[in-house]
Design a protein around this motif. Structure first.
Motif, PDB file in Angstrom:
ATOM      1  N   LEU A 363       0.656 -13.925   4.636  1.00  7.75           N
ATOM      2  CA  LEU A 363       0.170 -13.464   5.936  1.00  7.75           C
ATOM      3  C   LEU A 363      -1.015 -12.515   5.774  1.00  7.75           C
ATOM      4  CD1 LEU A 363       0.404 -13.188   9.016  1.00  7.75           C
ATOM      5  CD2 LEU A 363       2.151 -11.427   8.641  1.00  7.75           C
ATOM      6  N   ALA A 364      -0.956 -11.654   4.761  1.00 10.99           N
ATOM      7  CA  ALA A 364      -2.065 -10.733   4.523  1.00 10.99           C
ATOM      8  C   ALA A 364      -3.358 -11.491   4.226  1.00 10.99           C
ATOM      9  CB  ALA A 364      -1.732  -9.793   3.361  1.00 10.99           C
ATOM     10  N   GLY A 365      -3.246 -12.607   3.523  1.00 14.69           N
ATOM     11  CA  GLY A 365      -4.433 -13.430   3.263  1.00 14.69           C
ATOM     12  C   GLY A 365      -4.994 -14.025   4.544  1.00 14.69           C
ATOM     13  N   VAL A 442      -4.599 -22.810   3.814  1.00 14.53           N
ATOM     14  CA  VAL A 442      -4.093 -22.758   2.443  1.00 14.53           C
ATOM     15  C   VAL A 442      -4.966 -21.854   1.581  1.00 14.53           C
ATOM     16  CG1 VAL A 442      -3.679 -24.109   0.344  1.00 14.53           C
ATOM     17  CG2 VAL A 442      -2.951 -24.996   2.566  1.00 14.53           C
ATOM     18  N   ALA A 443      -6.287 -21.973   1.719  1.00 10.85           N
ATOM     19  CA  ALA A 443      -7.205 -21.159   0.909  1.00 10.85           C
ATOM     20  C   ALA A 443      -6.995 -19.669   1.179  1.00 10.85           C
ATOM     21  CB  ALA A 443      -8.646 -21.557   1.191  1.00 10.85           C
ATOM     22  N   ALA A 444      -6.874 -19.301   2.447  1.00 13.96           N
ATOM     23  CA  ALA A 444      -6.680 -17.893   2.798  1.00 13.96           C
ATOM     24  C   ALA A 444      -5.314 -17.398   2.335  1.00 13.96           C
ATOM     25  CB  ALA A 444      -6.824 -17.700   4.307  1.00 13.96           C
ATOM     26  N   GLY A 445      -4.272 -18.212   2.516  1.00 12.05           N
ATOM     27  CA  GLY A 445      -2.942 -17.817   2.087  1.00 12.05           C
ATOM     28  C   GLY A 445      -2.847 -17.642   0.581  1.00 12.05           C
ATOM     29  N   LEU A 446      -3.478 -18.558  -0.160  1.00 10.89           N
ATOM     30  CA  LEU A 446      -3.485 -18.449  -1.622  1.00 10.89           C
ATOM     31  C   LEU A 446      -4.173 -17.173  -2.081  1.00 10.89           C
ATOM     32  CD1 LEU A 446      -4.148 -22.040  -3.022  1.00 10.89           C
ATOM     33  CD2 LEU A 446      -2.227 -20.540  -3.572  1.00 10.89           C
ATOM     34  N   ASP A 447      -5.249 -16.811  -1.403  1.00  5.54           N
ATOM     35  CA  ASP A 447      -5.944 -15.577  -1.775  1.00  5.54           C
ATOM     36  C   ASP A 447      -5.032 -14.362  -1.562  1.00  5.54           C
ATOM     37  OD1 ASP A 447      -8.393 -14.141  -2.607  1.00  5.54           O
ATOM     38  OD2 ASP A 447      -8.330 -13.355  -0.558  1.00  5.54           O
ATOM     39  N   LEU A 449      -1.776 -14.413  -1.861  1.00  2.51           N
ATOM     40  CA  LEU A 449      -0.790 -14.429  -2.934  1.00  2.51           C
ATOM     41  C   LEU A 449      -1.356 -13.898  -4.240  1.00  2.51           C
ATOM     42  CD1 LEU A 449       0.943 -17.915  -2.414  1.00  2.51           C
ATOM     43  CD2 LEU A 449       1.785 -15.670  -1.720  1.00  2.51           C
ATOM     44  N   HIS A 450      -2.636 -14.195  -4.495  1.00  2.00           N
ATOM     45  CA  HIS A 450      -3.246 -13.833  -5.774  1.00  2.00           C
ATOM     46  C   HIS A 450      -3.859 -12.438  -5.771  1.00  2.00           C
ATOM     47  CE1 HIS A 450      -3.735 -18.436  -6.553  1.00  2.00           C
ATOM     48  NE2 HIS A 450      -2.514 -18.002  -6.811  1.00  2.00           N
ATOM     49  N   SER A 451      -3.983 -11.829  -4.593  1.00  2.00           N
ATOM     50  CA  SER A 451      -4.606 -10.504  -4.499  1.00  2.00           C
ATOM     51  C   SER A 451      -3.519  -9.462  -4.302  1.00  2.00           C
ATOM     52  CB  SER A 451      -5.617 -10.466  -3.344  1.00  2.00           C
ATOM     53  OG  SER A 451      -6.612 -11.467  -3.526  1.00  2.00           O
TER      54      SER A 451
END
Length: 527
Positions: A363-365, A442-447, A449-451
């Motif tokens: 959600l933060a992404g 998906v791109a925003a959510g993955l970011d 998760l990785h940040s």
């Protein structure tokens, strides 16, 4: 020459196998393929063959394709290479369906940048040949050609913009169309004539992001919820063309249209969970069952074409515009699962109906990139009216809101029902390209998760988390385009080529269209 030899070899093998089975094929009943995973991967074989004979021009941020489409039961093995007899086995079921339904034509469909279906229709007896070689189409059909004098487009046009592209069918999407006489359709991926994926293809971009998600150990379960309006045939009043909304579908005599649409969608593989009349006369809401991978976007793409064709049969016009000029909503409801598709990563194991730490990071992404996301999900001036329809101030942006079980929020976290915890992304309008909505989410959510520093999540039972920077959604499309250009994460994820073209195309539209003309365009083009 290598490419021609390989395709010639595939064709020869297919024809040799089919000659031995020709008499049996027409006698067998058409059945649904229980081995969908093998059928879908057949096109991966062809695509990999095409790629092996070319030099890759994909930027370093792009990953190899993984076929994620139309599989509800298991993850497809994208590394499997089919032999010609295996490919022929998949074609066998299609040929049976073609014979049973006495099909005359097959549409090779793909999406343009707006999410509108672009297709070439071929006589059914050429289908076998076109599966091996693909169908050529001018690239300009998929990328709307702006004014050649536009300096920003000169560079794009110089990169073979006026060349052909090749439509390669994904056999798992082959379906007989109930609303078209003796016609089937197959959804295609697009390639250059040298065998490379078209970097501006929304479906390719979405599949690439799903592949990235799978590499990170996750899968996506998602479904689209669309509003659309049904208008009567346009009438001319005082030299003005006016379309009146059809009646709200509450009476039995209005049910056949929606029943035929929903039944037709089911037979094309798009399972509708529910439909209902919405808040305005002639406005309908339709919700799909959630599916893993690219299937949810394929279902939305199918609806956007199917609703047009069924509406025409009833002398209606279907549009994703409300009569007041606002766009209808297009919601992406989604949840994150483990790669084996057995555990919802948003659901807390403690029994509390709150997001897990993984869910909070996801959600933060979305919150962090909401300004850039809004550009892709509300890609026109009229689409963005939804963000400020209840506001009377003159601010340039509105805050990105989120909440639990709150339909007024842009990101609504639903923790009830049999579907488990899920997030509704309500940034989108129904006119947005579903593949781009899926890819960008998906791109925003993955970011997120990785940040690790983007969100300081509390324990699973906590509803609070801290955002490093509050997020705002621009009200003007011009400002949203700037946000998209400045968002390095989305630029890298979606590709520089796509971002450059998308921004240039939208700037051209802003310079050359008035809102009234835009609405007319939507009625004629986006319906």
């Amino acid at each position: 020459m290598h490419l021609l030899r390989i395709l010639w070899f595939l064709t020869l093998n297919l024809k040799s196998v089919e000659m031995n089975n020709e008499e049996d094929l027409l006698q067998e009943d058409s059945t649904r393929d229980e081995g969908n995973e093998t059928e879908a991967n057949s096109m991966n074989t062809l695509r990999r063959t095409r790629k092996k004979v070319t030099k890759p021009h994909i930027c370093s941020t792009e990953v190899g394709e993984t076929d994620m489409s139309n599989s509800n039961d298991c993850m497809r093995d994208s590394s499997q290479i089919l032999t010609p007899p295996q490919l022929s086995s998949r074609m066998k079921h299609i040929r049976q369906a073609m014979a049973k339904n006495r099909l005359q034509f097959v549409r090779f469909e793909t999406t343009d940048l707006h999410g509108v279906s672009r297709s070439k229709t071929i006589p059914a007896h050429f289908f076998q040949e076109k599966v091996s070689h693909g169908v050529c189409m001018p690239r300009g059909y998929l990328e709307v050609i702006p004014n050649p004098k536009d300096n920003e487009m000169n560079h794009i046009r110089a990169t073979c913009f006026n060349s052909d592209i090749v439509l390669m069918p994904e056999l798992s999407t082959f379906r007989v169309l109930p609303w078209a006489d003796r016609t089937a359709r197959v959804i295609c991926d697009t390639f250059t004539v040298t065998g490379e994926p078209l970097l501006t293809s929304p479906r390719y971009i979405a599949k690439r992001q799903l592949s990235q998600l799978q590499a990170s150990g996750f899968s996506l379960l998602s479904a689209f919820i669309y509003d659309f309006c049904i208008f009567g045939v346009p009438e001319i009043l005082n030299s003005k063309i006016i379309s009146f909304p059809a009646s709200a579908f509450l009476n039995n005599h209005d049910q056949p249209f929606m029943q035929e649409l929903v039944d037709g969608l089911y037979h094309t593989g798009a399972n509708v969970e529910s439909f209902s009349s919405s808040t305005r006369p002639g406005q309908m809401e339709i919700s799909f069952l959630p599916e893993f991978g690219i299937s949810s976007a394929d279902n939305a793409f199918t609806l956007r074409t199917g609703v047009k064709e069924v509406a025409r049969k009833y002398n209606y016009i279907a549009s994703f515009f409300i009569e007041t000029g606002f766009c209808d909503s297009g919601i992406l409801s989604h949840s994150l699962w483990d790669v084996d598709r057995k555990k919802n990563m948003f659901c807390s194991t403690s029994g509390t109906k709150q997001l897990t730490i993984t869910g909070k990071k996801w959600l933060a992404g979305l919150l962090k990139h909401s300004a850039a996301l809004s550009c892709l999900m509300a890609p026109s001036v009229s689409c963005r009216k939804r963000y400020s329809k209840d506001r009377k101030d003159l601010k340039k942006s509105v805050p990105t809101t989120w909440g639990y079980n709150d339909n007024s929020c842009i990101f609504n976290i639903k923790c009830h029902g049999e579907k488990g915890t899920r997030i509704e992304n309500k940034l989108g309008s129904a006119t947005a390209n579903p593949y781009l909505v899926l890819a960008a989410t998906v791109a925003a959510g993955l970011d997120g998760l990785h940040s690790s520093n983007e969100v300081l999540a509390g324990p699973d039972e906590s509803t609070d988390f801290y955002q490093v920077e509050p997020s705002e959604i621009p009200l003007k499309l011009e400002d949203a385009l700037v946000a998209l250009e400045e968002d390095q994460c989305l630029r890298q994820a979606l590709g520089e080529t796509f971002i450059r073209y998308f921004v240039a195309m939208k700037k051209y539209e802003l310079e050359n269209e008035e809102i009234a003309a835009e609405r007319n365009k939507f009625l004629e083009y986006f319906i």
